[in-house]
Enzyme design. Sequence first.
Site, PDB file in Angstrom:
ATOM      1  N   ASP A  53     115.484  93.279 129.183  1.00 23.14           N
ATOM      2  CA  ASP A  53     114.454  92.504 129.404  1.00 23.14           C
ATOM      3  C   ASP A  53     115.040  91.145 130.372  1.00 23.14           C
ATOM      4  O   ASP A  53     116.098  90.371 130.069  1.00 23.14           O
ATOM      5  CB  ASP A  53     113.960  91.792 128.337  1.00 23.14           C
ATOM      6  CG  ASP A  53     113.239  92.830 127.195  1.00 23.14           C
ATOM      7  OD1 ASP A  53     113.354  93.962 127.706  1.00 23.14           O
ATOM      8  OD2 ASP A  53     112.772  92.365 126.514  1.00 23.14           O
ATOM      9  N   GLU A 294     104.391  94.272 123.360  1.00 26.26           N
ATOM     10  CA  GLU A 294     105.471  93.532 123.422  1.00 26.26           C
ATOM     11  C   GLU A 294     105.530  92.669 124.523  1.00 26.26           C
ATOM     12  O   GLU A 294     104.753  92.635 125.646  1.00 26.26           O
ATOM     13  CB  GLU A 294     106.678  94.549 123.650  1.00 26.26           C
ATOM     14  CG  GLU A 294     106.783  95.638 122.783  1.00 26.26           C
ATOM     15  CD  GLU A 294     108.297  96.361 122.801  1.00 26.26           C
ATOM     16  OE1 GLU A 294     109.066  96.121 121.920  1.00 26.26           O
ATOM     17  OE2 GLU A 294     108.464  97.000 124.027  1.00 26.26           O
TER      18      GLU A 294
HETATM   19  C1  FRU Z   1     111.253  95.006 125.155  1.00 26.76           C
HETATM   20  C2  FRU Z   1     111.912  94.808 123.854  1.00 26.76           C
HETATM   21  C3  FRU Z   1     111.531  93.386 123.207  1.00 26.76           C
HETATM   22  C4  FRU Z   1     112.653  93.003 122.320  1.00 26.76           C
HETATM   23  C5  FRU Z   1     113.839  93.722 123.081  1.00 26.76           C
HETATM   24  C6  FRU Z   1     114.889  94.154 122.046  1.00 26.76           C
HETATM   25  O1  FRU Z   1     112.111  95.619 125.897  1.00 26.76           O
HETATM   26  O2  FRU Z   1     111.638  95.919 122.851  1.00 26.76           O
HETATM   27  O3  FRU Z   1     110.313  93.501 122.648  1.00 26.76           O
HETATM   28  O4  FRU Z   1     112.780  91.638 122.287  1.00 26.76           O
HETATM   29  O5  FRU Z   1     113.213  94.756 123.976  1.00 26.76           O
HETATM   30  O6  FRU Z   1     115.968  94.614 122.936  1.00 26.76           O
END
Ligand code: FRU
Length: 424
Positions: A53, A294
């Site tokens: 992310d 997300e």
């Molecule tokens: C998206 C996600 C987010 C979370 C993170 C955990 O890729 O699932 O929602 O904060 O990755 O690694």
Amino acid sequence: MKSITAKFGKTPHQPSLWTRADALKVRADDPTTTQPLVSADFPVLSDKVFIWDTMPLRDIDGNITSVDGWSVIFTLTADRHPTDPQYLDQNGNYDITRDWNDRHGRAKMYYWFSRTGKDWKLGGRVMAEGVSPTVREWAGTPILLNEQGEVDLYYTAVTPGATIVKVRGRVVTTEHGVNLVGFEKVKPLFEADGKMYQTEAQNAFWGFRDPWPFRDPKDGKLYMLFEGNVAGERGSHTVGKAEIGDVPPGYEDVGNSRFQTACVGIAVARDEDGDDWEMLPPLLTAVGVNDQTERPHFVFQDGKYYLFTISHTFTYADGVTGPDGVYGFVADSLFGPYVPLNGSGLVLGNPSSQPFQTYSHCVMPNGLVTSFIDSVPTGESGTTMRIGGTEAPTVGIKIKGQQTFVVAEYDYGYIPPMLDVTLK
Ligand code: FRU
């Protein structure tokens, strides 16, 4: 449990519904909503760490901001373990897939800087070990507050629990690069309440994370989006007429779709500093459709509210499906009603030949979409995968009314600033 309408009552707003009928319109491989193929010979940002992310530094209105000519991004990051015995297979070879799949459990916030909006240089960890109250530092948003370089980093402190938190620090620039200083005191803001947003006690697979604060361009107040699930014990949700939508004959059977209960949450700040928040009912729910919406975020354009959120194939409910990628909804006012972009919601999905090539898309107000490379098939048979853990090529989309179109592709990790702030 009651339907969504009964659950959230008449005030202050009704969540908009992403229905099963909307999701039936999702078409993988439509070229206007499909990310171009990512080649298996992609470059990696670092052979020491995986990144996924990506959170570009921005202002409270959503504009991507550089400081003294330096672009800054934050990334969820985990060490690569090519020689660690724990990640060697029976033949002594590095099992990168297992290392990559384990990364969420050791995610930490790092930052990178650049003069060109690409070719990122590693700055280091944002918070020293021991500063964040839990094991995992999960996604959020860094916000440049002023010309003194103060930054509020909102993120999710996970395991134990999942708490939306913030930590304040400062960005300092030199001729040679960027340093982040401070980021020493983490303030917990809120957790799921079990009344509007599902708790871990109600569902071990609950999601509550990914804060994205913003100022409403119309009412000027400070709000925050986040990912949640609709409150209630796992399995108790109703997938009724409203959640199903206008489906053709033969599509009324919802199977076990009551287990999929994603929503986009919203909170309003009670103070100007964003230290005191009140959760409101979700803006959008996907009960009976999908279990994860997300990293929700907005683009404010043409007086409209474009709400984007990422989701997966594996989190879709029985009888509906779609690619991993970013989905979108549009409304004329903050509290909706929201309608799915392109009819279905799909804005930019992976091609079916490379279903895991990228994820965690972030649509920026200039129409550029950044994401990370997950895994790309290699070789003739396409059965072996090359793991990414690095920035994907940026994609350009055009947003027009209730439609979006893929119109351009740029370099790997290209995140150009929209504004530059000269620090005082
Ligand atoms: C998206 C996600 C987010 C979370 C993170 C955990 O890729 O699932 O929602 O904060 O990755 O690694």
